[in-house]
Write a protein that holds these residues in place. Structure first.
Motif, PDB file in Angstrom:
ATOM      1  N   SER A  11     -39.379  14.478  81.341  1.00  0.00           N
ATOM      2  CA  SER A  11     -39.477  14.250  79.898  1.00  0.00           C
ATOM      3  C   SER A  11     -38.130  13.961  79.244  1.00  0.00           C
ATOM      4  CB  SER A  11     -40.109  15.472  79.248  1.00  0.00           C
ATOM      5  OG  SER A  11     -39.969  15.381  77.863  1.00  0.00           O
ATOM      6  N   CYS A  18     -44.409  17.521  75.101  1.00  0.00           N
ATOM      7  CA  CYS A  18     -45.303  16.449  75.571  1.00  0.00           C
ATOM      8  C   CYS A  18     -46.474  17.001  76.377  1.00  0.00           C
ATOM      9  CB  CYS A  18     -44.531  15.426  76.384  1.00  0.00           C
ATOM     10  SG  CYS A  18     -42.839  15.850  76.710  1.00  0.00           S
ATOM     11  N   GLN A  19     -46.379  18.237  76.774  1.00  0.00           N
ATOM     12  CA  GLN A  19     -47.467  19.008  77.405  1.00  0.00           C
ATOM     13  C   GLN A  19     -47.912  18.560  78.793  1.00  0.00           C
ATOM     14  OE1 GLN A  19     -50.645  20.258  74.925  1.00  0.00           O
ATOM     15  NE2 GLN A  19     -49.279  21.254  73.498  1.00  0.00           N
ATOM     16  N   ASN A  20     -48.092  17.250  79.038  1.00  0.00           N
ATOM     17  CA  ASN A  20     -48.549  16.900  80.381  1.00  0.00           C
ATOM     18  C   ASN A  20     -47.455  16.316  81.261  1.00  0.00           C
ATOM     19  OD1 ASN A  20     -51.137  17.876  80.347  1.00  0.00           O
ATOM     20  ND2 ASN A  20     -51.889  16.107  79.229  1.00  0.00           N
ATOM     21  N   GLN A  21     -46.214  16.594  80.877  1.00  0.00           N
ATOM     22  CA  GLN A  21     -45.089  16.156  81.687  1.00  0.00           C
ATOM     23  C   GLN A  21     -44.265  17.376  82.042  1.00  0.00           C
ATOM     24  OE1 GLN A  21     -43.162  13.218  79.127  1.00  0.00           O
ATOM     25  NE2 GLN A  21     -43.074  11.865  80.882  1.00  0.00           N
ATOM     26  N   SER A  22     -43.556  17.279  83.169  1.00  0.00           N
ATOM     27  CA  SER A  22     -42.626  18.358  83.473  1.00  0.00           C
ATOM     28  C   SER A  22     -41.329  18.076  82.723  1.00  0.00           C
ATOM     29  CB  SER A  22     -42.363  18.429  84.969  1.00  0.00           C
ATOM     30  OG  SER A  22     -41.523  17.373  85.355  1.00  0.00           O
ATOM     31  N   TYR A  79     -52.214  21.293  70.344  1.00  0.00           N
ATOM     32  CA  TYR A  79     -50.765  21.359  70.155  1.00  0.00           C
ATOM     33  C   TYR A  79     -50.337  22.655  69.477  1.00  0.00           C
ATOM     34  CZ  TYR A  79     -50.375  16.735  71.914  1.00  0.00           C
ATOM     35  OH  TYR A  79     -50.426  15.644  72.753  1.00  0.00           O
ATOM     36  N   LEU A 130     -46.479  24.577  85.113  1.00  0.00           N
ATOM     37  CA  LEU A 130     -47.468  23.515  85.314  1.00  0.00           C
ATOM     38  C   LEU A 130     -48.585  23.984  86.229  1.00  0.00           C
ATOM     39  CD1 LEU A 130     -45.264  20.317  85.491  1.00  0.00           C
ATOM     40  CD2 LEU A 130     -47.123  20.740  83.904  1.00  0.00           C
ATOM     41  N   LYS A 131     -48.257  24.917  87.141  1.00  0.00           N
ATOM     42  CA  LYS A 131     -49.286  25.462  88.035  1.00  0.00           C
ATOM     43  C   LYS A 131     -49.631  26.862  87.529  1.00  0.00           C
ATOM     44  CE  LYS A 131     -49.717  26.202  92.963  1.00  0.00           C
ATOM     45  NZ  LYS A 131     -48.926  26.176  94.193  1.00  0.00           N
ATOM     46  N   ARG A 174     -43.371  22.989  82.381  1.00  0.00           N
ATOM     47  CA  ARG A 174     -44.024  22.056  81.466  1.00  0.00           C
ATOM     48  C   ARG A 174     -43.122  21.775  80.263  1.00  0.00           C
ATOM     49  NH1 ARG A 174     -49.449  21.419  80.787  1.00  0.00           N
ATOM     50  NH2 ARG A 174     -49.864  23.354  81.868  1.00  0.00           N
TER      51      ARG A 174
END
Lengths: 144, 179
Positions: free
Chosen positions: A66, A58-62, B31, A105-106, A54
């Protein structure tokens, strides 16, 4: 004439849509040319690891997707580790040690994540039971 | 019986909605990530020192007194904004502050400190951002409290504000009382 144009537009739209579905995954990455390793096998390994890491900014991108500077630093770090002969597991462990499980991410399967992994299954079972019971009642009613 | 069949999912749905609402209005900040280094030893690293000719070695610097570690850079706006609080930690609270300068230019750092004052007893230089990765830093500025055993006790990611200044002070008091 209008009809013909209309068909063409629909056809083109379908092609664009299919392209988006099939090719977006392959081209959606931020690896810059100077980052790419000469050894193809090692580069594939680096890309596969990057896809599971992760981007903390940006948190929701790998980090593979990114453009964030930290993502780039981590991609380079992974490549350095591969070059110096580290195993995949060692690289994941290195990152988890510093950033916690959140960097994966998983989420890993452990006692604290049981609910996360198995609640969907529980809900699915509840749903199936509710539907079956409802159907049974309906059939009984119909037969009577 | 049929009524109950409809009411139960509705109640369930409302419960989910309420829990979402709770998360939304509570002060949770997605965050603000917890550090994985809390209660662990300071990472081992060796790098250049900004003002001294000798190498900065973490093994020698930590483990004797409580130290505040501040990751900063001159190109980072929140770092400018929090600088007065970092100065206060050093001058008013008499806490030793070590700065880790992140991906910056030595000349600019010296100018920055000349202009705004230098709260740091020492500055380690992190040119490639690798030291920051070892500390689990994901966005500067970040501030860590390291106790006198060289163990990390607290991390704040982001700018130190008045509220955070007070919070860090109370943690510093707690730690020194334990000792």
């Amino acid at each position: 004439m209008l009809n013909k144009n209309y068909k063409l537009i629909v056809f083109l739209n379908i092609i664009v849509f299919l392209n988006l579905i099939f090719f977006s995954q392959n081209f959606l990455h931020s690896v810059e040319p100077e980052e790419i390793m000469l050894n193809k096998e090692q580069e594939v390994r680096a890309r596969n690891i990057s896809k599971n890491i992760r981007c903390m900014v940006c948190q929701n991108q790998s980090i593979d997707d990114s453009n964030a500077p930290l993502a780039k630093d981590l991609r380079l770090l992974i490549r350095d580790k591969i070059k110096s002969g580290h195993e995949n597991k060692e690289i994941y462990d290195f990152l988890v040690e510093r950033y916690g499980d959140f960097i994966l991410l998983k989420p890993p399967l452990k006692s604290s994540t049981f609910a996360l992994w198995f609640m969907p299954l529980v809900f699915l079972l509840i749903g199936i039971i509710v539907i079956l019971r409802h159907n049974k009642k309906y059939i009984n009613k119909k037969n009577n | 019986m049929k009524k109950k069949f409809f009411i139960l999912p509705l109640i369930f749905f409302l419960l989910i909605l309420l829990s979402f609402l709770y998360i939304l209005v509570s002060e949770r900040d997605p965050y603000n990530l917890p550090s994985n280094l809390i209660n662990r030893n300071v990472p081992i690293f060796e790098t250049d020192s900004l003002f001294k000719n000798e190498k900065f070695s973490s093994k020698q610097k930590f483990g004797e007194e409580i130290i505040l570690v501040n990751f900063f850079a001159t190109w980072c706006k929140p770092c400018h904004d929090e600088h007065k609080y970092i100065m206060d930690f050093a001058n008013k609270e008499k806490i030793k502050v070590i700065g880790i300068n992140y991906k910056d230019n030595d000349k600019k750092v010296k100018e920055f400190l000349k202009k705004l004052g230098n709260p740091y007893s020492e500055i380690a230089i992190d040119r490639k951002g690798r030291i920051a990765i070892d500390w689990g830093v994901y966005g500067i500025p970040e501030t860590f409290i390291v106790n006198s055993e060289g163990v990390i006790k607290y991390r704040h990611a982001g700018q130190v504000t008045k509220k955070i200044y007070k919070k860090i002070n109370s943690i510093l008091n707690e730690i020194s009382n334990v000792k």
